[in-house]
Design a protein around this motif. Structure first.
Motif, PDB file in Angstrom:
ATOM      1  N   ILE A 434      58.757 -31.496 -81.991  1.00  0.00           N
ATOM      2  CA  ILE A 434      57.499 -32.260 -81.438  1.00  0.00           C
ATOM      3  C   ILE A 434      56.421 -31.185 -81.858  1.00  0.00           C
ATOM      4  O   ILE A 434      56.645 -30.002 -82.006  1.00  0.00           O
ATOM      5  CB  ILE A 434      57.722 -32.331 -80.040  1.00  0.00           C
ATOM      6  N   SER A 436      53.158 -28.965 -82.311  1.00  0.00           N
ATOM      7  CA  SER A 436      52.872 -28.271 -81.040  1.00  0.00           C
ATOM      8  C   SER A 436      51.906 -27.112 -81.423  1.00  0.00           C
ATOM      9  O   SER A 436      51.790 -26.966 -83.025  1.00  0.00           O
ATOM     10  CB  SER A 436      53.859 -27.584 -80.349  1.00  0.00           C
ATOM     11  N   ARG A 440      52.601 -25.679 -77.181  1.00  0.00           N
ATOM     12  CA  ARG A 440      52.254 -26.523 -76.353  1.00  0.00           C
ATOM     13  C   ARG A 440      51.835 -27.880 -77.159  1.00  0.00           C
ATOM     14  O   ARG A 440      51.054 -27.885 -78.150  1.00  0.00           O
ATOM     15  CB  ARG A 440      50.890 -25.857 -75.978  1.00  0.00           C
ATOM     16  N   SER A 441      52.715 -28.796 -76.935  1.00  0.00           N
ATOM     17  CA  SER A 441      52.359 -30.060 -77.522  1.00  0.00           C
ATOM     18  C   SER A 441      51.424 -30.893 -76.828  1.00  0.00           C
ATOM     19  O   SER A 441      51.518 -31.174 -75.540  1.00  0.00           O
ATOM     20  CB  SER A 441      53.744 -31.101 -77.582  1.00  0.00           C
ATOM     21  N   ILE A 443      49.104 -33.610 -75.146  1.00  0.00           N
ATOM     22  CA  ILE A 443      48.953 -34.906 -74.797  1.00  0.00           C
ATOM     23  C   ILE A 443      47.566 -35.320 -74.350  1.00  0.00           C
ATOM     24  O   ILE A 443      46.816 -34.416 -74.009  1.00  0.00           O
ATOM     25  CB  ILE A 443      49.804 -35.386 -73.629  1.00  0.00           C
ATOM     26  N   CYS A 460      48.041 -27.052 -68.317  1.00  0.00           N
ATOM     27  CA  CYS A 460      48.989 -26.247 -68.990  1.00  0.00           C
ATOM     28  C   CYS A 460      49.693 -25.182 -68.122  1.00  0.00           C
ATOM     29  O   CYS A 460      49.121 -24.060 -68.005  1.00  0.00           O
ATOM     30  CB  CYS A 460      48.602 -25.685 -70.292  1.00  0.00           C
ATOM     31  N   CYS A 464      54.651 -23.662 -69.322  1.00  0.00           N
ATOM     32  CA  CYS A 464      54.234 -23.227 -70.973  1.00  0.00           C
ATOM     33  C   CYS A 464      54.574 -21.732 -71.208  1.00  0.00           C
ATOM     34  O   CYS A 464      54.101 -20.905 -70.192  1.00  0.00           O
ATOM     35  CB  CYS A 464      52.924 -23.455 -71.090  1.00  0.00           C
ATOM     36  N   SER A 469      58.609 -24.776 -73.568  1.00  0.00           N
ATOM     37  CA  SER A 469      57.805 -25.887 -74.272  1.00  0.00           C
ATOM     38  C   SER A 469      57.460 -26.796 -73.040  1.00  0.00           C
ATOM     39  O   SER A 469      57.881 -26.904 -72.186  1.00  0.00           O
ATOM     40  CB  SER A 469      58.594 -26.542 -75.036  1.00  0.00           C
ATOM     41  N   GLN A 471      54.435 -30.153 -72.444  1.00  0.00           N
ATOM     42  CA  GLN A 471      53.158 -31.049 -73.084  1.00  0.00           C
ATOM     43  C   GLN A 471      52.019 -31.039 -72.018  1.00  0.00           C
ATOM     44  O   GLN A 471      52.377 -31.314 -71.011  1.00  0.00           O
ATOM     45  CB  GLN A 471      53.798 -32.466 -73.102  1.00  0.00           C
ATOM     46  N   GLY A 601      51.170 -34.379 -81.306  1.00  0.00           N
ATOM     47  CA  GLY A 601      50.965 -33.108 -80.263  1.00  0.00           C
ATOM     48  C   GLY A 601      50.585 -31.840 -81.324  1.00  0.00           C
ATOM     49  O   GLY A 601      50.569 -30.548 -80.452  1.00  0.00           O
TER      50      GLY A 601
END
Length: 709
Positions: A434, A436, A440-441, A443, A460, A464, A469, A471, A601
């Motif tokens: 994913i 990032s 941090r992905s 959104i 966040c 995190c 991990s 989102q 992300g």
């Protein structure tokens, strides 16, 4: 009523045929209408290519048939099975905008799509004082829903080569983009050409590709193999069929090598003169190496900033980047191939256009690409790696080896630990592949974050971290007026691609690029750069390996005359050091410009001087989620359907009175209906006339294609 009709016609005329943006204008108006269309179709007739021209589907003998005009046709690479595209004012790419520095630009956008919401981002413009016009859905504005309109209003600055494109989800690959040129208010000394370049797929857009990546990458029962560049960096298998230059290309059969003879973009030049080309990479994922047979290219600008001229055989351009170059037409009169070749190894993926000298025949070139030798090596600008294998006789020039044309020192100020930020762009190795930044992905918020900050509702939080991990709408808070040194990384478990990182709201000074360790024989990646201490396999909490490195005290920094950009390639296993002054209040998106990476992300927000952000215009749209909580109170204005809301005793109209009123209403509606029909007919004729005369030859000033709404 006749007066009303005349006034309506005058309004339509003025709205539909405004003159191009002139140097002396203070304000300029453009109308964008986004709509669906199909490739290789015109006037409800399917087309096919032959000999660089287009013919109706039922033409058998092309030698005696009249070809179909290419005007208004989204040809793409000439593949006959139509693909759905999104066009701006019926054009693919969209109309080229040419304005002058300091003018106020008004772009009236109408979303005529049936199923997609849109926004328009003005790529590379800083939007100083108008952060809510940056055009990023759920960051600076709410999406423009189908049937809605939105007016963008901003200053044209700085000068240079820019572009516009949709900035929501993954629909950029469907075609809604175009060049935006901001000129100085002085006469051109050289003729200019503009071209966009992108990869193309007959069947896929980014949304389909992303779903395939999630659910399974298969075509015809075969698993899709990813391709790689020389250093081993990967690409996400967009499914390359061709490359397009200004929306035109040719499909080459992979088995026979023969092309389908589709029409190509032609740039006509005179002999013994100089010409400037402005190139915009509007692509989804792939970088391109640009060259012209038998002609050296002198790179003179990038991303709106002038460079000390640097002459090379070719240059590499990544998604989101722009490069300007100059050529001198000192070769024999003839036709020469313009080539856009991907950096993929093991496959031959490329696109073509034609450089045609006046007096040359209207045929395809027979020129060949230059042969690089040990005595006469080829030089390539903007390599994402340090070198080519020795046998290729090609020298790399990395971007940090270039210099600004005019002395422009990097901003200098005491840089504390808080003002030096490490940002690792890659893939989250904890929860899967994913996209990032620092694990941090990103959104999107459910609201316009800039104008509805108290309604974002997402943070966040403690989930995190370095080995965790999450989102969330990741943001980095920057204090007003401070100088920040940002280190873009591409290291740790999540590396594997070279990422073109684009920053909204600012252009940064490029101080240094650090590359990984390569095999001296093959040029393949063998290990991360040693300057960085990742402090863990994910590299999401990085620092300098040498504790004495900090601020200006880093070997190899170019502080006197660094080049400036807003999009830079971050090599896999390496890093880039950039510097900005946080003096443009706003909420600025920063992300990988490979569309697939951004939508999954690989992004964050720069929260710059938020208390100083100017208020948006009155009535600026809001949006958000809705959660049903309690039954709504009865609306006192709802009509009682049992008695039609009429008190029979006191308010009942006599039957004759009702008929009289209805007659008057019907007469009035009939008159209005006739006027509307006349206006529509007038409008259609005017739009047809405008479109017929408004598509200028390449390089001439833009005549906007306007849609009255």
């Amino acid at each position: 009523m006749a007066v009303v009709y005349v006034l309506l016609v005058v309004l339509v005329t003025q709205a539909s045929c405004l003159e191009p943006c002139r140097m002396e204008d203070d304000e300029c108006h453009f109308h964008f209408d986004l709509n669906y269309n199909l490739t290789m179709v015109k006037d409800r007739n399917a087309l096919y290519p032959k000999g660089g021209k287009l013919y109706k589907y039922d033409v058998i003998n092309t030698t005696s048939a009249t070809p179909v005009s290419i005007e208004g046709v989204a040809t793409a690479d000439g593949w006959e099975d139509s693909r759905l595209v999104i066009l701006v004012n019926g054009l693919f790419p969209g109309p080229q905008m040419e304005v002058y520095e300091g003018q106020t630009i008004n772009v009236h956008v109408t979303n005529s799509l049936m199923s997609e919401a849109v926004t328009i981002h003005w790529h590379g413009l800083h939007q100083r004082g108008t952060p809510w016009m940056d055009g990023v859905a759920f960051i600076t504005q709410c999406p423009i829903l189908p049937g809605q309109s939105f007016t963008y209003r901003f200053k044209a600055r700085p000068k240079g080569t820019f572009w516009y494109h949709t900035h929501i989800g993954g629909i950029r690959s469907m075609g809604p983009y175009g060049a935006l040129i901001i000129r100085e208010k002085k006469r051109l000394r050289e003729k200019e050409f503009v071209f966009t370049v992108t990869e193309w797929n007959h069947d896929w857009d980014s949304n389909l590709l992303q779903t395939k990546r999630t659910e399974g990458m298969f075509v015809d029962r075969k698993k899709i193999r990813w391709t790689h560049s020389l250093d081993g960096a990967g690409y996400s298998s967009f499914g390359f069929h061709s490359a397009l230059i200004n929306g035109r290309g040719r499909y080459f059969d992979p088995d026979t090598g023969k092309d389908n003879e589709a029409p190509l973009e032609v740039f006509t030049v005179t002999q013994d003169a100089s010409f400037v080309f402005r190139v915009v990479c509007v692509g989804v994922e792939l970088p391109f190496r640009i060259s012209i047979d038998n002609h050296d290219l002198t790179v003179i600008a990038t991303d709106g900033y002038d460079l000390r001229p640097f002459t090379a055989e070719s240059f590499i351009i990544n998604p989101g980047e722009r490069y300007d170059f100059r050529i001198h037409t000192d070769k024999p009169v003839g036709n020469y191939w313009i080539r856009a070749k991907t950096l993929e190894v093991g496959v031959d993926h490329f696109g073509l256009a034609i450089l045609r000298y006046e007096g040359a025949p209207g045929t395809d070139p027979t020129s060949s690409r230059r042969v690089c030798t040990r005595r006469n090596k080829c030089v390539v600008v903007n390599c994402p790696f340090l070198f080519y294998p020795e046998e290729e006789n090609t020298d790399c020039v990395t971007f940090d080896q270039l210099r600004s044309k005019d002395e422009d020192p990097a901003p200098s100020a005491p840089i504390g630990r808080k003002e030096e930020q490490f940002l690792n762009f890659g893939f989250d190795g904890v929860s899967g592949w994913i996209g990032s930044v620092n694990g941090r992905s990103f959104i999107m918020p459910p609201v316009s974050a800039l104008t509805q900050p108290d309604q974002i509702g997402l943070k966040c939080d403690q989930d995190c971290g370095v080995k965790k991990s999450c989102q969330c709408p990741y943001s980095l808070d920057l204090d007003h007026g401070k100088t920040y040194q940002l280190i873009f990384l591409n290291m740790g478990d999540g590396k594997g691609y070279s990422h073109p990182v684009h920053m909204h709201g600012h252009s940064f000074y490029v101080l240094k690029m650090g590359y990984p360790r390569y095999s001296a024989r093959t040029g393949k990646f063998i290990g991360d750069n040693k300057d960085i201490n990742c402090r863990g396999r994910s590299c999401n909490d990085a620092t300098w390996a040498d504790l004495h490195w900090h601020g200006d005290n880093i070997p190899g920094l170019e502080l006197k005359n660094p080049p400036r950009k807003d999009t830079i390639i971050v090599p896999t296993g390496g890093y880039v050091i950039v510097r900005i002054v946080a003096d443009n209040p706003g909420l600025w998106f920063m992300h990988c410009h490979m569309e697939l990476h951004s939508i999954i992300g690989m992004a964050l927000m720069l929260n710059v001087s938020f208390p100083l952000v100017p208020q948006p215009p009155p009535g600026f749209p809001t949006c958000g989620s809705f959660h049903y909580k309690t039954p709504a109170p009865k609306n006192k204005y709802l009509i009682d359907m049992k008695n039609d809301g009429v008190d029979d005793k006191n308010n009942k109209l006599e039957a004759t009175d009702r008929l009289d009123v209805l007659d008057h209403i019907m007469i009035f509606q009939t008159i209005i209906g006739c006027l509307v029909v006349l206006v529509v007919i007038q409008f259609v004729l005017l739009v047809y006339t405008c479109r017929k005369h408004s598509i200028k030859p390449q390089n001439e000033q833009l005549q906007p294609l306007l849609q009255y709404k």
